[in-house]
Write an enzyme that holds these catalytic residues in place. Structure first.
Site: not given
Lengths: 392, 379
Positions: A131-134, A166, A249, A376
């Site tokens: 998964q390419g998110y951040s 990941s 997720e 948060e």
């Protein structure tokens, strides 16, 4: 006999015949999981045999339609299958981001061609996804992502960098959030694309963590060609897909906190010993009791929310509540585990400690409340969507 | 285990919600307090509760009850908690009814359960003696005397003790203080010679009493359940009580939270609504999460009681521990987030804090139950 009862008997008989004895042993660690993919090396012939048997019945993705490699089960049938697997202690045949994350997204947003191309290999464990998110500048504030995706007529070109991907170094394909438009609000102009990790210009570098392990990578894209038919959903509206997936997720990470390990009180009693039947450290004893009751109440909440969701209510922002509480609770539990283990919990390289299993796990839990949206951020979501506080 | 309310339960919850909001809102408690009500509760309200079936909610139909079970009783208690309603529901409809249901002879059941369900009697459990809840520590004695018994001792925290038509007294018939064995339960008329009652109005303006037993002579048929085996009955009574007190705490904690969230959406300082400040938002969201877990704990505990689950007693104790902590947090955060007005008698949040403090202590506080939990799990 009712149809479901008959179904249960069939499933039971099939499992008895097809689940190898080795695959009925409890999982002792990450090394016992089967992730599949082009480069996968099976841990044992039994692991391979078990995966293949499940694939032949569609049991790796029981509720997916048969044409996509599933078994076409109803929710009830899936529950029976899982119950029967649990009954004999059968391991999950396949761990996969393709199943947990990409699958639900494609089933909801994908075209028929995309489903036919990508879902069956996921179901068979042939293609492993990441998964390419951040990004370095887009963690909690994910929507500010900047990986550029330019339209070159018949294809796209992607440039940029992802982080915390990941198992990117082990994955075959990536589902990736990219920016196709930078002119409007940050949630607009994001698109959801798929590409092969072997495409020229893709590079994954593992990140060494405080636990000493490297489950995450920095992933670089330099002029990576992406075919247009690999855009999922509407161009510039990828945030809808991303949000949908994040909900999955969060549930997954929140749910992971549930006890696969021994109860904390047992670990503490084994380590500290008892005096007059009570844990030798009375201060720790109270904290352990409190932690176990909190864990029970939380597990009951997970079950209750799932039961409510099944009865038709939407889980909605409560997935943030589960993610927040489950991960914070897990961190607290591992702090107490370390307190209980004392000097022995500090061993990093020894047979006795299985090479620092507890210490590494303790360090790993610190990421639980950061990944998938920090605690948060989850509290912000609860404030905004559930409590409807102003300006949240 | 049912984790979602069924149709009947949803209907009951809605009915109870409307009933207490309408008939026993917080201002009714203020009235009882400010007018120094002698009874400490409204007999008219209790009669209406009996008519609604609430007084006989855990009593079988043969004895005039509606037999809806503890999940249902918890829904009533939760609404009482939301409105700080002062009623003999806990003392009479839960503790006494369970004691007689579990320990009573056919005659005792016929006499008392029907009266309870009809709202015709108030009963009180006289168990605790010292500063803290400690059933095995019962020191009050009941010696054999003629055909009956003679009781001596002091009881404290007897809820509704000064208005009770009958007391259920735990006394030691054998063994020593600290022994689980040797405790017996007795049904006693408070007008019996040697019984003196002192009403002790509590911090929450709800009823409680101290009761002195000085050579109180009673007949042998006053015994409730088997001689020396009172703890077996008592354990069932206490589990029911803990589960229901937990439900009332859930109501009180949830309402304190709701009032607080409403307040921080209105109050302005520094030109902003204070609910915009993240320092308050995050604490409120944490509290929301805890209250969700508290709700699950109560539901699981009460449905385990209804299902006769062998872990029911443990779950009720766990729920009492959890709710003790969570409701306390809700009341503390509530007063703090209300700021100065949270310290005034005019605002309800302080009344919630007081009520929660009492319910926390009742039938064992969080520390007590954490200790019991650890013991039961061999650590």
């Amino acid at each position: 006999m009712s149809d479901l009862k008959e179904f249960q008997m069939e499933v039971r008989a099939w499992l008895e015949e097809n689940c190898p004895p080795e695959m009925r042993q409890p999982i002792t660690g990450d090394k016992d999981l089967c992730w599949g993919g082009r480069n996968w090396e099976f841990q044992s012939p039994a692991q391979k045999q078990w995966l293949e048997a499940c694939v032949s019945k569609g049991y790796t993705v029981p509720t997916w339609p048969k044409e996509y490699g599933g078994a076409g089960f109803t929710r009830k049938e899936e529950i029976i299958l899982l119950k029967e697997m649990k009954r004999i202690g059968a391991r999950s045949p396949l761990s996969s981001f393709g199943i947990w994350m990409l699958g639900p997204a494609l089933l909801k947003f994908g075209t028929e061609e995309q489903k036919m191309e990508h879902l069956p290999p996921v179901a068979r464990g042939e293609i492993r996804w990441c998964q390419g998110y951040s990004e370095p500048g887009a963690g909690s504030d994910l929507a500010s992502l900047q990986t550029k995706c330019e339209d070159k007529g018949d294809h796209f070109i992607v440039n940029g960098q992802k982080v915390w991907t990941s198992y990117a170094d082990k994955a075959d394909w990536i589902f990736c959030l990219v920016r196709t438009d930078n002119s409007g609000k940050k949630h607009h102009g994001i698109s959801f694309v798929l590409f092969d990790m072997e495409t020229p210009g893709v590079e994954a570098r593992p990140i060494k963590l405080i636990s000493g392990r490297s489950p995450f990578c920095e992933t670089f894209f330099e002029d990576v060609r992406v075919e247009k038919h690999n855009l999922v959903g509407t161009r510039d509206k990828g945030w809808d897909v991303a949000k949908y997936l994040l909900t999955h997720e969060r549930e997954m990470i929140g749910g992971q906190a549930q006890g696969v390990t021994r109860p904390l009180s047992e670990v503490a009693a084994a380590s500290l010993g008892l005096e007059d039947g009570k844990l030798a450290d009375p201060m720790l004893r109270a904290k352990v009791a409190e932690a176990e009751i909190d864990e029970w109440a939380f597990n009951m909440t997970v079950a209750r929310k799932l039961a409510e969701a099944k009865a038709g209510a939407s889980l909605g922002a409560d997935s943030s509540m589960l993610k927040y509480y489950g991960t914070e609770m897990n961190k607290r539990k591992y702090e107490l585990m370390m307190d209980a283990a004392g000097h022995e919990g500090l061993e990093w390289e020894s047979d006795r400690s299985e090479d620092g299993k507890l210490a590494r796990s303790w360090l790993r839990t610190k990421g639980n409340s950061i990944e998938g949206g920090t605690s948060e951020v989850q509290l912000n979501i609860i404030s905004k969507h559930i409590l409807q506080l102003p300006g949240a | 285990m049912a984790l979602v309310l069924n149709e009947d339960e949803v209907m009951l919850r809605d009915t109870a919600e409307g009933f207490f909001k309408d008939k026993a809102p917080v201002k009714e408690l203020r009235k009882l307090r400010d007018e120094r009500s002698e009874d400490g509760f409204d007999r008219g309200l209790w009669a209406e509760m009996a008519e609604m079936g609430f007084a006989g909610i855990v009593i079988d139909e043969d004895h005039g009850g509606v037999d809806m079970g503890f999940v249902a009783a918890g829904l009533v208690a939760e609404q009482m908690g939301r409105n700080l309603a002062a009623t003999p529901f806990l003392s009479t409809a839960i503790l006494a009814a369970t004691a007689i249901r579990e320990g009573g002879s056919a005659e005792q059941k016929a006499e008392w359960l029907t009266k309870i369900a009809g709202g015709e009697t108030i009963m009180a459990l006289a168990l605790d003696e010292g500063a803290k809840h400690n059933p095995a520590g019962t020191a009050t004695t009941a010696e054999k005397s003629g055909n009956g018994f003679k009781l001596n001792g002091s009881k404290a925290m007897v809820i509704d003790g000064h208005v009770a038509d009958a007391l259920i007294v735990a006394a030691r018939t054998s063994g020593e203080e600290g022994d689980v064995e040797g405790i017996s339960l007795f049904l006693i008329d408070p007008k019996t010679k040697g019984v003196s009652t002192e009403r002790t109005i509590m911090v929450d303006a709800h009823n409680s009493a101290r009761i002195e037993l000085d050579d109180v002579e009673i007949d042998g048929d006053a015994l409730l359940g088997d001689l020396d085996k009172g703890m077996e009955t008592l354990n069932k009574v206490l589990s029911a009580g803990r589960g229901i007190v937990a439900a009332e705490l859930l109501g009180a904690g949830s309402q304190a939270f709701a009032d607080t969230v409403d307040y921080i959406k209105e109050r302005k300082q520094f030109g902003k609504i204070i609910g915009e400040f993240q320092a308050l938002q995050h604490r409120a969201s944490h509290l929301y999460s805890e209250l969700e877990n508290a709700r699950s704990a109560v539901l699981v505990a009460l449905s385990a009681l209804d299902g006769g689950d062998e872990k029911a007693a443990m779950y009720c104790a766990m729920a009492k521990a959890k709710l003790g902590s969570v409701a306390k947090l809700a009341s503390q955060e509530g007063v703090q987030m209300h700021g100065g007005v949270g310290m005034t008698d005019e605002y309800d949040i302080g009344l919630f804090m007081k009520r929660i403090r009492v319910l926390q202590e009742l039938l064992g506080d969080a520390h007590y139950h954490l200790n019991q939990f650890a013991k039961a799990h061999s650590f």
